[in-house]
Design a protein around this motif. Structure first.
Motif, PDB file in Angstrom:
ATOM      1  N   UNK A 123       0.829  -1.206   0.000  1.00 56.27           N
ATOM      2  CA  UNK A 123       0.000   0.000   0.000  1.00 56.27           C
ATOM      3  C   UNK A 123       0.865   1.259   0.000  1.00 56.27           C
ATOM      4  N   UNK A 124       1.917   1.268   0.808  1.00 56.86           N
ATOM      5  CA  UNK A 124       2.776   2.447   0.863  1.00 56.86           C
ATOM      6  C   UNK A 124       3.486   2.668  -0.472  1.00 56.86           C
ATOM      7  N   UNK A 125       3.960   1.593  -1.085  1.00 63.96           N
ATOM      8  CA  UNK A 125       4.640   1.716  -2.367  1.00 63.96           C
ATOM      9  C   UNK A 125       3.716   2.117  -3.501  1.00 63.96           C
ATOM     10  N   UNK A 126       2.444   1.757  -3.384  1.00 62.82           N
ATOM     11  CA  UNK A 126       1.470   2.041  -4.442  1.00 62.82           C
ATOM     12  C   UNK A 126       1.402   3.529  -4.767  1.00 62.82           C
ATOM     13  N   UNK A 127       1.464   4.383  -3.763  1.00 65.30           N
ATOM     14  CA  UNK A 127       1.317   5.823  -3.971  1.00 65.30           C
ATOM     15  C   UNK A 127       2.625   6.530  -4.297  1.00 65.30           C
TER      16      UNK A 127
ATOM     17  N   UNK B 133       8.676   2.649  -5.694  1.00 65.62           N
ATOM     18  CA  UNK B 133       7.657   1.585  -5.705  1.00 65.62           C
ATOM     19  C   UNK B 133       8.310   0.222  -5.481  1.00 65.62           C
ATOM     20  N   UNK B 134       9.372  -0.032  -6.215  1.00 67.46           N
ATOM     21  CA  UNK B 134      10.045  -1.326  -6.132  1.00 67.46           C
ATOM     22  C   UNK B 134      10.709  -1.542  -4.778  1.00 67.46           C
ATOM     23  N   UNK B 135      11.184  -0.473  -4.149  1.00 72.10           N
ATOM     24  CA  UNK B 135      11.795  -0.606  -2.824  1.00 72.10           C
ATOM     25  C   UNK B 135      10.782  -1.125  -1.817  1.00 72.10           C
ATOM     26  N   UNK B 136       9.565  -0.563  -1.829  1.00 75.05           N
ATOM     27  CA  UNK B 136       8.538  -1.020  -0.895  1.00 75.05           C
ATOM     28  C   UNK B 136       8.057  -2.432  -1.233  1.00 75.05           C
ATOM     29  N   UNK B 137       7.992  -2.752  -2.507  1.00 70.60           N
ATOM     30  CA  UNK B 137       7.612  -4.110  -2.885  1.00 70.60           C
ATOM     31  C   UNK B 137       8.683  -5.111  -2.477  1.00 70.60           C
ATOM     32  N   UNK B 138       9.941  -4.695  -2.537  1.00 69.18           N
ATOM     33  CA  UNK B 138      11.024  -5.564  -2.091  1.00 69.18           C
ATOM     34  C   UNK B 138      10.941  -5.819  -0.591  1.00 69.18           C
ATOM     35  N   UNK B 139      10.556  -4.811   0.168  1.00 67.41           N
ATOM     36  CA  UNK B 139      10.355  -5.003   1.612  1.00 67.41           C
ATOM     37  C   UNK B 139       9.228  -6.005   1.837  1.00 67.41           C
ATOM     38  N   UNK B 140       8.167  -5.904   1.033  1.00 68.23           N
ATOM     39  CA  UNK B 140       7.059  -6.862   1.130  1.00 68.23           C
ATOM     40  C   UNK B 140       7.535  -8.277   0.840  1.00 68.23           C
TER      41      UNK B 140
ATOM     42  N   UNK C 233       3.715  -8.309 -10.093  1.00 68.63           N
ATOM     43  CA  UNK C 233       3.482  -6.873  -9.895  1.00 68.63           C
ATOM     44  C   UNK C 233       4.789  -6.104 -10.063  1.00 68.63           C
ATOM     45  N   UNK C 234       5.876  -6.616  -9.486  1.00 64.96           N
ATOM     46  CA  UNK C 234       7.186  -5.970  -9.629  1.00 64.96           C
ATOM     47  C   UNK C 234       7.621  -5.931 -11.089  1.00 64.96           C
ATOM     48  N   UNK C 235       7.454  -7.038 -11.790  1.00 61.61           N
ATOM     49  CA  UNK C 235       7.823  -7.082 -13.209  1.00 61.61           C
ATOM     50  C   UNK C 235       6.994  -6.095 -14.012  1.00 61.61           C
ATOM     51  N   UNK C 236       5.716  -5.989 -13.682  1.00 58.60           N
ATOM     52  CA  UNK C 236       4.855  -5.027 -14.364  1.00 58.60           C
ATOM     53  C   UNK C 236       5.337  -3.599 -14.168  1.00 58.60           C
ATOM     54  N   UNK C 237       5.764  -3.278 -12.970  1.00 58.43           N
ATOM     55  CA  UNK C 237       6.276  -1.933 -12.688  1.00 58.43           C
ATOM     56  C   UNK C 237       7.588  -1.710 -13.432  1.00 58.43           C
TER      57      UNK C 237
END
Length: 94
Positions: free
Chosen positions: A23-27, A34-41, A83-87
């Motif tokens: 959610x935090x990376x989404x915005x 974006x990818x940093x927050x997804x990596x944390x996820x 999702x990461x690949x899409x970004x």
């Protein structure tokens, strides 16, 4: 018994961290943010995977529970990686 509840608490924190970081990376505007927050996820998801394995090894959960939870982890990992690949493949202004 305390050890078991300590493990539950750690698992809950890691599990809550997954969607919170998505959610935090989404915005975030930039691709790197974006990818940093997804990596944390993804890291939190792997932490959950470990807690599930540990729970099985300590006989806190059954083999069947382990298999079901592992399948859920794998499904979630697949979606998060997609999702990461899409970004990474989209054009974002940084």
């Amino acid at each position: 018994m305390h050890e078991r509840f300590g493990l539950c608490s750690q698992f809950q924190r890691a599990a809550v961290s997954i969607p919170a970081n998505i959610a935090e990376g989404y915005r975030k505007i930039g691709k790197a943010d974006k990818l940093r927050f997804l990596n944390i996820s993804q890291g939190s998801l792997e932490e959950c995977r470990y807690y599930i394995l540990l729970s099985k090894d300590l006989n806190y959960i059954t083999e069947n529970d382990y298999n079901e939870l592992t399948k859920s982890i794998e499904d979630t990992s697949y979606l998060l990686n997609a999702y990461c690949k899409g970004i990474m493949n989209r054009q974002f202004e940084e």
